[in-house]
Design a protein around this motif. Structure first.
Motif, PDB file in Angstrom:
ATOM      1  N   ALA A 119       0.228   0.277 -21.030  1.00 44.78           N
ATOM      2  CA  ALA A 119      -0.965   1.127 -21.103  1.00 44.78           C
ATOM      3  C   ALA A 119      -1.259   1.722 -19.724  1.00 44.78           C
ATOM      4  N   LYS A 120      -1.737   2.958 -19.714  1.00 42.99           N
ATOM      5  CA  LYS A 120      -2.056   3.638 -18.453  1.00 42.99           C
ATOM      6  C   LYS A 120      -3.540   3.453 -18.134  1.00 42.99           C
ATOM      7  N   VAL A 121      -3.829   3.027 -16.902  1.00 46.04           N
ATOM      8  CA  VAL A 121      -5.190   2.793 -16.428  1.00 46.04           C
ATOM      9  C   VAL A 121      -5.433   3.726 -15.245  1.00 46.04           C
ATOM     10  N   LEU A 122      -6.434   4.607 -15.352  1.00 45.71           N
ATOM     11  CA  LEU A 122      -6.702   5.572 -14.291  1.00 45.71           C
ATOM     12  C   LEU A 122      -7.150   4.862 -13.014  1.00 45.71           C
ATOM     13  N   TYR A 123      -6.443   5.137 -11.904  1.00 43.74           N
ATOM     14  CA  TYR A 123      -6.829   4.660 -10.575  1.00 43.74           C
ATOM     15  C   TYR A 123      -7.784   5.655  -9.932  1.00 43.74           C
ATOM     16  N   ARG A 124      -7.338   6.931  -9.882  1.00 44.33           N
ATOM     17  CA  ARG A 124      -8.106   7.927  -9.153  1.00 44.33           C
ATOM     18  C   ARG A 124      -7.590   9.325  -9.458  1.00 44.33           C
ATOM     19  N   GLU A 125      -8.465  10.306  -9.304  1.00 43.38           N
ATOM     20  CA  GLU A 125      -8.076  11.708  -9.396  1.00 43.38           C
ATOM     21  C   GLU A 125      -8.186  12.328  -8.014  1.00 43.38           C
ATOM     22  N   LEU A 126      -7.220  13.185  -7.690  1.00 40.34           N
ATOM     23  CA  LEU A 126      -7.181  13.843  -6.385  1.00 40.34           C
ATOM     24  C   LEU A 126      -7.247  15.351  -6.562  1.00 40.34           C
ATOM     25  N   ARG A 127      -8.207  15.983  -5.900  1.00 40.26           N
ATOM     26  CA  ARG A 127      -8.300  17.436  -5.888  1.00 40.26           C
ATOM     27  C   ARG A 127      -7.240  17.997  -4.927  1.00 40.26           C
TER      28      ARG A 127
ATOM     29  N   ARG B  85       0.858  -1.184   0.000  1.00 39.13           N
ATOM     30  CA  ARG B  85       0.000   0.000   0.000  1.00 39.13           C
ATOM     31  C   ARG B  85       0.889   1.227   0.000  1.00 39.13           C
ATOM     32  N   PHE B  86       0.395   2.296  -0.603  1.00 40.92           N
ATOM     33  CA  PHE B  86       1.125   3.552  -0.550  1.00 40.92           C
ATOM     34  C   PHE B  86       0.139   4.695  -0.394  1.00 40.92           C
ATOM     35  N   SER B  87       0.657   5.809   0.102  1.00 41.50           N
ATOM     36  CA  SER B  87      -0.152   7.016   0.292  1.00 41.50           C
ATOM     37  C   SER B  87       0.255   8.050  -0.738  1.00 41.50           C
ATOM     38  N   LEU B  88      -0.722   8.831  -1.185  1.00 39.85           N
ATOM     39  CA  LEU B  88      -0.459   9.934  -2.095  1.00 39.85           C
ATOM     40  C   LEU B  88      -1.228  11.145  -1.583  1.00 39.85           C
ATOM     41  N   ILE B  89      -0.534  12.266  -1.463  1.00 44.63           N
ATOM     42  CA  ILE B  89      -1.136  13.519  -0.999  1.00 44.63           C
ATOM     43  C   ILE B  89      -0.966  14.551  -2.106  1.00 44.63           C
ATOM     44  N   ASN B  90      -2.060  15.182  -2.490  1.00 40.75           N
ATOM     45  CA  ASN B  90      -1.983  16.236  -3.491  1.00 40.75           C
ATOM     46  C   ASN B  90      -1.744  17.565  -2.786  1.00 40.75           C
ATOM     47  N   SER B  91      -0.501  17.998  -2.774  1.00 43.34           N
ATOM     48  CA  SER B  91      -0.152  19.276  -2.155  1.00 43.34           C
ATOM     49  C   SER B  91       0.016  20.367  -3.206  1.00 43.34           C
ATOM     50  N   THR B  92      -0.512  20.116  -4.420  1.00 39.88           N
ATOM     51  CA  THR B  92      -0.469  21.128  -5.477  1.00 39.88           C
ATOM     52  C   THR B  92      -1.771  21.931  -5.459  1.00 39.88           C
ATOM     53  N   ASP B  93      -1.865  22.918  -6.310  1.00 36.40           N
ATOM     54  CA  ASP B  93      -3.099  23.695  -6.399  1.00 36.40           C
ATOM     55  C   ASP B  93      -3.990  23.236  -7.552  1.00 36.40           C
ATOM     56  N   GLY B  94      -3.697  22.072  -8.110  1.00 34.12           N
ATOM     57  CA  GLY B  94      -4.483  21.537  -9.220  1.00 34.12           C
ATOM     58  C   GLY B  94      -4.802  20.071  -9.043  1.00 34.12           C
ATOM     59  N   LEU B  95      -5.573  19.532  -9.960  1.00 35.06           N
ATOM     60  CA  LEU B  95      -5.966  18.133  -9.959  1.00 35.06           C
ATOM     61  C   LEU B  95      -4.775  17.242 -10.296  1.00 35.06           C
ATOM     62  N   LEU B  96      -4.618  16.135  -9.581  1.00 36.53           N
ATOM     63  CA  LEU B  96      -3.624  15.111  -9.915  1.00 36.53           C
ATOM     64  C   LEU B  96      -4.349  13.827 -10.265  1.00 36.53           C
ATOM     65  N   SER B  97      -3.829  13.113 -11.244  1.00 38.59           N
ATOM     66  CA  SER B  97      -4.391  11.829 -11.649  1.00 38.59           C
ATOM     67  C   SER B  97      -3.345  10.745 -11.438  1.00 38.59           C
ATOM     68  N   LEU B  98      -3.752   9.654 -10.791  1.00 40.83           N
ATOM     69  CA  LEU B  98      -2.874   8.514 -10.545  1.00 40.83           C
ATOM     70  C   LEU B  98      -3.252   7.403 -11.510  1.00 40.83           C
ATOM     71  N   TYR B  99      -2.266   6.912 -12.250  1.00 37.04           N
ATOM     72  CA  TYR B  99      -2.471   5.836 -13.213  1.00 37.04           C
ATOM     73  C   TYR B  99      -1.629   4.630 -12.846  1.00 37.04           C
ATOM     74  N   TRP B 100      -2.193   3.443 -12.983  1.00 37.07           N
ATOM     75  CA  TRP B 100      -1.417   2.199 -12.976  1.00 37.07           C
ATOM     76  C   TRP B 100      -0.940   1.994 -14.399  1.00 37.07           C
ATOM     77  N   VAL B 101       0.320   1.595 -14.578  1.00 36.36           N
ATOM     78  CA  VAL B 101       0.860   1.273 -15.897  1.00 36.36           C
ATOM     79  C   VAL B 101       0.863  -0.255 -15.989  1.00 36.36           C
ATOM     80  N   ASP B 102       0.036  -0.799 -16.883  1.00 41.94           N
ATOM     81  CA  ASP B 102      -0.140  -2.253 -16.920  1.00 41.94           C
ATOM     82  C   ASP B 102       1.069  -2.961 -17.544  1.00 41.94           C
ATOM     83  N   HIS B 103       0.939  -4.259 -17.738  1.00 44.21           N
ATOM     84  CA  HIS B 103       2.050  -5.088 -18.213  1.00 44.21           C
ATOM     85  C   HIS B 103       2.445  -4.799 -19.662  1.00 44.21           C
ATOM     86  N   SER B 104       1.570  -4.115 -20.410  1.00 42.74           N
ATOM     87  CA  SER B 104       1.900  -3.748 -21.792  1.00 42.74           C
ATOM     88  C   SER B 104       2.317  -2.286 -21.916  1.00 42.74           C
TER      89      SER B 104
END
Length: 84
Positions: free
Chosen positions: A47-55, A26-45
């Motif tokens: 390709a980027k798969v959206l996990y979640r967006e953080l405000r 498990r890992f933690s991610l904190i959005n300390s920016t002033d914009g939206l951040l998007s976290l993607y898993w990069v699969d075995h090929s």
């Protein structure tokens, strides 16, 4: 008690893909920016798969597996980081 593991951050120029090289983590991610951040898993090929967006100010804890790759981008889709 488990031993904490670190995330390896890589230059954005590095091509990353996920591997099946470890158990659950498990890992933690904190959005300390002033914009939206998007976290993607990069699969075995690669390709980027959206996990979640953080405000701004939001945080999350994400379950995944050791060896899985991820990328984080800002709202203009410029890559902010890569890890595996």
């Amino acid at each position: 008690m488990t031993t904490p593991q670190s995330i390896e951050f890589l230059p954005l120029s590095v091509t990353i893909i996920s591997t099946d090289s470890g158990g659950p983590v498990r890992f933690s991610l904190i959005n300390s920016t002033d914009g939206l951040l998007s976290l993607y898993w990069v699969d075995h090929s690669g390709a980027k798969v959206l996990y979640r967006e953080l405000r701004p100010g939001e945080s999350m804890v994400q379950g995944t597996y050791a060896g899985h790759a991820a990328r984080v981008s800002n709202s203009s889709r410029r890559w902010r980081g890569a890890s595996r």
